[in-house]
Design a protein around this motif. Structure first.
Motif, PDB file in Angstrom:
ATOM      1  N   GLU A  18     -53.253 -51.706  74.688  1.00 11.97           N
ATOM      2  CA  GLU A  18     -54.112 -50.740  74.373  1.00 11.97           C
ATOM      3  C   GLU A  18     -54.732 -51.408  73.040  1.00 11.97           C
ATOM      4  N   SER A  49     -42.533 -39.648  77.494  1.00 13.05           N
ATOM      5  CA  SER A  49     -43.643 -40.227  76.919  1.00 13.05           C
ATOM      6  C   SER A  49     -44.434 -41.075  77.903  1.00 13.05           C
ATOM      7  N   GLU A  67     -56.787 -46.155  72.687  1.00  6.44           N
ATOM      8  CA  GLU A  67     -55.642 -45.753  71.803  1.00  6.44           C
ATOM      9  C   GLU A  67     -54.717 -44.799  72.528  1.00  6.44           C
ATOM     10  N   ALA A  68     -53.656 -45.382  73.161  1.00 12.90           N
ATOM     11  CA  ALA A  68     -52.632 -44.404  73.601  1.00 12.90           C
ATOM     12  C   ALA A  68     -52.260 -43.371  72.998  1.00 12.90           C
ATOM     13  N   SER A  69     -51.865 -42.033  73.326  1.00 16.67           N
ATOM     14  CA  SER A  69     -51.322 -40.941  72.650  1.00 16.67           C
ATOM     15  C   SER A  69     -49.770 -41.204  72.646  1.00 16.67           C
ATOM     16  N   ARG A  70     -49.228 -41.043  71.345  1.00 20.09           N
ATOM     17  CA  ARG A  70     -47.958 -40.877  71.150  1.00 20.09           C
ATOM     18  C   ARG A  70     -47.218 -39.562  71.492  1.00 20.09           C
ATOM     19  N   ARG A  71     -47.977 -38.677  71.727  1.00 24.99           N
ATOM     20  CA  ARG A  71     -47.371 -37.236  72.008  1.00 24.99           C
ATOM     21  C   ARG A  71     -47.954 -37.001  73.142  1.00 24.99           C
ATOM     22  N   ALA A 104     -45.331 -44.383  77.516  1.00 23.00           N
ATOM     23  CA  ALA A 104     -44.602 -45.415  77.438  1.00 23.00           C
ATOM     24  C   ALA A 104     -43.426 -45.525  78.422  1.00 23.00           C
TER      25      ALA A 104
END
Length: 92
Positions: free
Chosen positions: A37, A23, A10-14, A25
């Motif tokens: 992911e 980010s 799970e990639a962190s969005r923050r 991304a």
């Protein structure tokens, strides 16, 4: 960026650092690195330990499984590859 691909459960969005300019991304995109992911990374690690290094592909352009398998099989194998040389720094 020194990765060819990015695999994570799970990639962190923050951003996790106050110094972050963008980010994850954004960074992957600017470095032209594909990421995926939703992968059970513990299971992947176990499989690699048991069966050794394997060739694989991640693509956002060619999404046809048959075509991807053909491309992976056409790529050079890992036997005898000196991977440390390609990732090591020439000078400290």
């Amino acid at each position: 960026m020194q990765v060819s691909g990015f695999v994570v459960r799970e990639a962190s969005r923050r951003g996790s650092s106050w110094r972050a300019d963008g980010s994850l991304a954004d960074e992957l995109s600017s470095a032209n690195v594909v990421g995926i992911e939703g992968i059970d990374t513990r299971r992947l690690t176990l499989r690699l330990r048991e069966q050794g290094a394997m060739r694989a592909a991640i693509s956002t352009i060619d999404v046809d499984p048959t075509s991807l398998v053909q491309r992976v099989r056409a790529a050079p194998g890992m036997d005898g590859a000196d991977l440390a040389r390609t990732v090591s720094a020439a000078q400290p």
